[in-house]
Design a protein around this motif. Structure first.
Motif, PDB file in Angstrom:
ATOM      1  N   ALA A 238       0.931  11.398  -6.001  1.00  0.00           N
ATOM      2  CA  ALA A 238      -0.294  11.609  -4.670  1.00  0.00           C
ATOM      3  C   ALA A 238       0.650  12.025  -3.891  1.00  0.00           C
ATOM      4  O   ALA A 238      -0.463  13.112  -2.997  1.00  0.00           O
ATOM      5  CB  ALA A 238      -0.773  10.230  -4.101  1.00  0.00           C
TER       6      ALA A 238
ATOM      7  N   GLU B 115       0.677  -1.234  -0.158  1.00  0.00           N
ATOM      8  CA  GLU B 115       0.116  -0.034  -0.328  1.00  0.00           C
ATOM      9  C   GLU B 115       0.557   1.268  -0.117  1.00  0.00           C
ATOM     10  O   GLU B 115       1.656   1.675   0.435  1.00  0.00           O
ATOM     11  CB  GLU B 115      -1.129   0.067   1.298  1.00  0.00           C
ATOM     12  CG  GLU B 115      -2.267   1.334   1.510  1.00  0.00           C
ATOM     13  CD  GLU B 115      -2.745   1.228   2.447  1.00  0.00           C
ATOM     14  OE1 GLU B 115      -3.268   1.963   2.948  1.00  0.00           O
ATOM     15  OE2 GLU B 115      -3.002  -0.139   3.006  1.00  0.00           O
TER      16      GLU B 115
ATOM     17  N   LYS C 246      -2.758   7.762  -0.395  1.00  0.00           N
ATOM     18  CA  LYS C 246      -3.089   8.560  -1.036  1.00  0.00           C
ATOM     19  C   LYS C 246      -2.670   7.822  -2.148  1.00  0.00           C
ATOM     20  O   LYS C 246      -3.060   8.989  -3.355  1.00  0.00           O
ATOM     21  CB  LYS C 246      -2.227  10.410  -0.732  1.00  0.00           C
ATOM     22  CG  LYS C 246      -2.737  10.523   0.430  1.00  0.00           C
ATOM     23  CD  LYS C 246      -2.103  11.901   0.651  1.00  0.00           C
ATOM     24  CE  LYS C 246      -0.465  11.598   0.727  1.00  0.00           C
ATOM     25  NZ  LYS C 246      -0.201  13.388   0.648  1.00  0.00           N
ATOM     26  N   HIS C 247      -2.539   6.120  -2.903  1.00  0.00           N
ATOM     27  CA  HIS C 247      -2.755   6.390  -3.673  1.00  0.00           C
ATOM     28  C   HIS C 247      -3.691   5.219  -4.458  1.00  0.00           C
ATOM     29  O   HIS C 247      -4.047   4.340  -2.831  1.00  0.00           O
ATOM     30  CB  HIS C 247      -1.964   5.331  -3.989  1.00  0.00           C
ATOM     31  CG  HIS C 247      -0.403   6.291  -4.486  1.00  0.00           C
ATOM     32  ND1 HIS C 247       0.026   6.857  -2.920  1.00  0.00           N
ATOM     33  CD2 HIS C 247       0.279   6.814  -5.836  1.00  0.00           C
ATOM     34  CE1 HIS C 247       1.652   8.012  -4.011  1.00  0.00           C
ATOM     35  NE2 HIS C 247       1.244   7.483  -5.631  1.00  0.00           N
ATOM     36  N   THR C 248      -4.209   4.666  -5.175  1.00  0.00           N
ATOM     37  CA  THR C 248      -5.368   3.967  -4.815  1.00  0.00           C
ATOM     38  C   THR C 248      -5.002   2.268  -5.330  1.00  0.00           C
ATOM     39  O   THR C 248      -3.657   2.004  -5.572  1.00  0.00           O
ATOM     40  CB  THR C 248      -6.022   4.123  -6.435  1.00  0.00           C
ATOM     41  OG1 THR C 248      -5.674   3.501  -7.406  1.00  0.00           O
ATOM     42  CG2 THR C 248      -6.801   5.507  -6.926  1.00  0.00           C
ATOM     43  N   GLU C 249      -5.325   1.309  -4.883  1.00  0.00           N
ATOM     44  CA  GLU C 249      -5.306  -0.242  -5.085  1.00  0.00           C
ATOM     45  C   GLU C 249      -4.556  -0.071  -6.682  1.00  0.00           C
ATOM     46  O   GLU C 249      -3.092  -1.046  -6.615  1.00  0.00           O
ATOM     47  CB  GLU C 249      -6.278  -0.901  -4.672  1.00  0.00           C
ATOM     48  CG  GLU C 249      -6.189  -0.788  -3.255  1.00  0.00           C
ATOM     49  CD  GLU C 249      -8.164  -1.935  -2.532  1.00  0.00           C
ATOM     50  OE1 GLU C 249      -7.685  -3.371  -3.777  1.00  0.00           O
ATOM     51  OE2 GLU C 249      -8.480  -1.775  -1.579  1.00  0.00           O
ATOM     52  N   GLU C 250      -4.739   0.123  -7.059  1.00  0.00           N
ATOM     53  CA  GLU C 250      -4.323  -0.121  -8.702  1.00  0.00           C
ATOM     54  C   GLU C 250      -3.323  -0.316  -9.214  1.00  0.00           C
ATOM     55  O   GLU C 250      -2.064   0.215  -9.658  1.00  0.00           O
ATOM     56  CB  GLU C 250      -5.319   0.690 -10.229  1.00  0.00           C
ATOM     57  CG  GLU C 250      -4.829   0.269 -10.926  1.00  0.00           C
ATOM     58  CD  GLU C 250      -5.462   0.793 -12.271  1.00  0.00           C
ATOM     59  OE1 GLU C 250      -5.897   0.479 -13.224  1.00  0.00           O
ATOM     60  OE2 GLU C 250      -6.215   2.016 -11.752  1.00  0.00           O
ATOM     61  N   GLN C 251      -2.622   1.006  -7.747  1.00  0.00           N
ATOM     62  CA  GLN C 251      -1.504   1.398  -7.966  1.00  0.00           C
ATOM     63  C   GLN C 251      -0.107   1.070  -6.835  1.00  0.00           C
ATOM     64  O   GLN C 251       0.827   1.856  -7.991  1.00  0.00           O
ATOM     65  CB  GLN C 251      -1.389   3.771  -7.762  1.00  0.00           C
ATOM     66  CG  GLN C 251      -2.028   4.498  -8.927  1.00  0.00           C
ATOM     67  CD  GLN C 251      -2.454   5.382  -8.280  1.00  0.00           C
ATOM     68  OE1 GLN C 251      -3.249   5.905  -7.349  1.00  0.00           O
ATOM     69  NE2 GLN C 251      -2.012   6.540  -9.241  1.00  0.00           N
ATOM     70  N   TYR C 252      -1.286   0.065  -6.080  1.00  0.00           N
ATOM     71  CA  TYR C 252       0.199  -0.691  -5.546  1.00  0.00           C
ATOM     72  C   TYR C 252       1.270  -1.619  -6.219  1.00  0.00           C
ATOM     73  O   TYR C 252       0.663  -1.862  -7.239  1.00  0.00           O
ATOM     74  CB  TYR C 252      -0.508  -1.002  -3.975  1.00  0.00           C
ATOM     75  CG  TYR C 252      -1.565  -0.317  -3.268  1.00  0.00           C
ATOM     76  CD1 TYR C 252      -1.773   0.815  -2.881  1.00  0.00           C
ATOM     77  CD2 TYR C 252      -2.587  -1.753  -2.889  1.00  0.00           C
ATOM     78  CE1 TYR C 252      -2.684   1.486  -2.677  1.00  0.00           C
ATOM     79  CE2 TYR C 252      -3.099  -0.673  -1.674  1.00  0.00           C
ATOM     80  CZ  TYR C 252      -3.154   0.686  -1.545  1.00  0.00           C
ATOM     81  OH  TYR C 252      -4.584   1.561  -0.942  1.00  0.00           O
TER      82      TYR C 252
ATOM     83  N   ARG D  77      -6.829  12.610  -9.384  1.00  0.00           N
ATOM     84  CA  ARG D  77      -7.099  11.154 -10.615  1.00  0.00           C
ATOM     85  C   ARG D  77      -5.826  11.453 -11.461  1.00  0.00           C
ATOM     86  O   ARG D  77      -4.830  12.120 -11.578  1.00  0.00           O
ATOM     87  CB  ARG D  77      -7.841  11.438 -11.368  1.00  0.00           C
ATOM     88  CG  ARG D  77      -9.528  11.004 -10.806  1.00  0.00           C
ATOM     89  CD  ARG D  77     -10.469  10.398 -11.470  1.00  0.00           C
ATOM     90  NE  ARG D  77     -11.674  11.761 -11.967  1.00  0.00           N
ATOM     91  CZ  ARG D  77     -11.455  11.931 -13.488  1.00  0.00           C
ATOM     92  NH1 ARG D  77     -11.376  11.044 -14.089  1.00  0.00           N
ATOM     93  NH2 ARG D  77     -11.980  12.791 -14.237  1.00  0.00           N
TER      94      ARG D  77
END
Length: 255
Positions: free
Chosen positions: A109, A72, A75-81, A217
């Motif tokens: 982010a 994780e 401040k990032h989405t799960e797709e960006q992990y 985004r």
């Protein structure tokens, strides 16, 4: 619109022998056929995988010798992990799958402008290294898709309530393997008018390549095939009054 200071860093892409099968110090069963842009380090001589587990948001693969999962990022989405590999012999490799543009490494982010001091991959690798009591000293980058690419350049431009640009010319002697972009919109409109959502747009040679209509985004893509060597190309970012727009370019090449 005016030309202004931009943030730029150069990174060597090297060290693949340390992760290749057959190397005396190779990482065990690292999935090189799945990985694209990567950051790796020999964090310590040996690691306890149980110590590493708290670093992971998900664990996708676990053996006696290594763990692969996602880490994780605040401040990032799960797709960006990023995906991260850690082995009992102390290797830590953070990477994105090979179907992602290399521009996924841009840490939008928590980037506030100025010098680029980290990437999403270095942050994820650092999280795992901290859990196992290792170090990120000597962290290197490599793209498993382009074994002949030896250098990476990252350029970032930002603007608020206006437009800024930078120009890039790839010398004819260079071999370009990736020319990937990412566009980020930081929407500050809630601070002024809760009913208003502000936007930003990105352009290559005055042709719009990305638009984000409000919200915080990111979008990602590639200019590969559109960047002709020896020609000057203009990359521009334009943002409305209550938005900060950012455009990042990641070039992988050999000179």
């Amino acid at each position: 619109m005016k030309k202004r200071y931009i943030s730029m860093i150069f990174v060597a892409l090297l060290g693949i022998g340390l992760l290749s099968a057959g190397s005396a110090c190779a990482a065990v069963d690292f999935p090189a056929d799945e990985a694209g842009i990567s950051a790796y380090v020999k964090a310590k001589t040996s690691a306890d995988l149980n110590d590493a587990k708290p670093a992971f948001a998900t664990i996708e693969r676990e053996t006696d010798d290594y763990i692969i999962g996602t880490v994780e990022l605040a401040k990032h989405t799960e797709e960006q992990y990023p995906h991260v590999y850690v082995s009992t012999d102390g290797w830590v490799v953070a990477y994105y799958p090979n179907d992602r543009p290399s521009s996924w490494i841009l840490p939008w982010a928590d980037y506030a402008g100025g010098e680029i001091s980290s990437t999403t991959l270095s942050k994820a690798a650092g999280t795992v290294c901290s859990e196992i009591g290792g170090t990120t000293t000597g962290l290197k980058y490599y793209d498993f898709r382009y074994e002949d690419a030896s250098k990476m350049m990252i350029i970032v431009e930002s603007t608020r309530n206006g437009a800024n640009f930078f120009k890039v010319t790839l010398p004819t002697s260079f071999a370009a393997y990736a020319v990937d972009w990412s566009h980020y919109n930081d929407d500050l409109s809630d601070s002024y008018d809760g009913n208003k959502r502000d936007h930003s747009n990105a352009y290559l040679n005055d042709v719009k390549c990305s638009g984000i209509d409000g919200g915080d985004r990111a979008k990602y893509g590639s200019f590969s095939g559109e960047f002709e060597n020896g020609m000057e190309h203009t990359v521009k970012i334009a943002a409305a009054s209550s938005a900060t727009g950012r455009i990042g370019l990641v070039l992988e090449y050999a000179d």
